[in-house]
Design a protein around this motif. Structure first.
Motif, PDB file in Angstrom:
ATOM      1  N   HIS A  56      62.512  61.332 -62.069  1.00  0.00           N
ATOM      2  CA  HIS A  56      62.313  59.999 -62.649  1.00  0.00           C
ATOM      3  C   HIS A  56      61.004  59.454 -62.086  1.00  0.00           C
ATOM      4  N   PRO A  57      60.227  58.717 -62.864  1.00  0.00           N
ATOM      5  CA  PRO A  57      58.952  58.191 -62.348  1.00  0.00           C
ATOM      6  C   PRO A  57      59.096  57.378 -61.059  1.00  0.00           C
ATOM      7  N   ASP A  58      60.243  56.726 -60.865  1.00  0.00           N
ATOM      8  CA  ASP A  58      60.466  55.898 -59.685  1.00  0.00           C
ATOM      9  C   ASP A  58      61.372  56.569 -58.648  1.00  0.00           C
ATOM     10  N   VAL A  59      61.446  57.888 -58.660  1.00  0.00           N
ATOM     11  CA  VAL A  59      62.293  58.614 -57.718  1.00  0.00           C
ATOM     12  C   VAL A  59      61.954  58.230 -56.282  1.00  0.00           C
ATOM     13  N   VAL A  60      62.976  58.212 -55.437  1.00  0.00           N
ATOM     14  CA  VAL A  60      62.792  57.916 -54.012  1.00  0.00           C
ATOM     15  C   VAL A  60      63.406  59.057 -53.211  1.00  0.00           C
ATOM     16  N   THR A  71      60.133  58.133 -46.067  1.00  0.00           N
ATOM     17  CA  THR A  71      60.467  57.738 -47.430  1.00  0.00           C
ATOM     18  C   THR A  71      59.258  58.004 -48.302  1.00  0.00           C
ATOM     19  N   ARG A  98      57.955  57.757 -52.464  1.00  0.00           N
ATOM     20  CA  ARG A  98      58.279  57.140 -53.755  1.00  0.00           C
ATOM     21  C   ARG A  98      57.363  57.656 -54.848  1.00  0.00           C
ATOM     22  N   GLY A  99      57.951  57.848 -56.018  1.00  0.00           N
ATOM     23  CA  GLY A  99      57.184  58.249 -57.191  1.00  0.00           C
ATOM     24  C   GLY A  99      57.235  59.749 -57.431  1.00  0.00           C
ATOM     25  N   ALA A 100      57.247  60.127 -58.708  1.00  0.00           N
ATOM     26  CA  ALA A 100      57.400  61.531 -59.080  1.00  0.00           C
ATOM     27  C   ALA A 100      56.280  62.407 -58.515  1.00  0.00           C
ATOM     28  N   THR A 136      54.303  61.927 -55.859  1.00  0.00           N
ATOM     29  CA  THR A 136      54.391  62.018 -54.399  1.00  0.00           C
ATOM     30  C   THR A 136      55.532  62.929 -53.975  1.00  0.00           C
ATOM     31  N   THR A 139      66.737  60.719 -59.608  1.00  0.00           N
ATOM     32  CA  THR A 139      66.294  59.397 -59.164  1.00  0.00           C
ATOM     33  C   THR A 139      66.216  59.281 -57.650  1.00  0.00           C
TER      34      THR A 139
END
Length: 149
Positions: free
Chosen positions: A54-58, A73, A75-77, A79, A128
């Motif tokens: 997901h574009p906002d994956v963590v 941590t 964040r983002g696909a 990264t 996600t």
């Protein structure tokens, strides 16, 4: 990874699973996504990894994964996919497993779990969240059962 010779442990503490049910409650769909994630990581296929996320994956990794003084941590696909690309060498020791009953990944280079990756999913099947655990106490508390690749 059917030759792993480690036993499943009883559940004491679990890995966070996200705030909703897995995608449409479809374990086959979740398994295919985790299989594809592992294959893309092993193959160094950045674009395939980004397509699964997901574009906002963590991604959360405990401090024992790298190791670092603090948990990590990302964040983002893009990264998260770059981080997975850095783990291509580890992926050869990694296989599918049930983690407290949910499909995930276990790295077990000497037949003993060294770290696990637990996944959460959106309704559309995109990943996600990824929780990476290498803390021995948390690993010992998980019920881990290997699955055939």
């Amino acid at each position: 990874m059917s030759s792993w010779n480690w036993a499943a442990r009883s559940v004491v503490h679990g890995i966070p699973r996200g705030d909703g049910p897995p995608p449409e409650g479809d374990p086959v769909r979740r398994r295919r996504a985790v299989e594809a994630f592992l294959a893309a990581t092993r193959g160094g296929d950045f674009d395939a990894l980004v397509g699964l996320l997901h574009p906002d994956v963590v991604l959360h990794a405990d401090r024992f994964v790298v190791p670092t003084p603090e948990p990590i941590t990302a964040r983002g696909a893009g990264t998260v996919a770059r981080g997975a690309m850095a783990a291509t060498g580890r992926a050869r020791f990694t296989g599918l497993a049930l983690l407290d009953g949910s499909v995930g990944l276990v790295m077990a280079p000497h037949g003993r779990p060294a770290l696990v990756l637990a996944f959460t999913f959106a309704a559309d099947g995109l990943i996600t969240g990824i929780e990476v655990v290498a803390d021995r106490e948390r690993l010992a508390a998980l019920e881990i059962a290997p699955l055939e690749d």
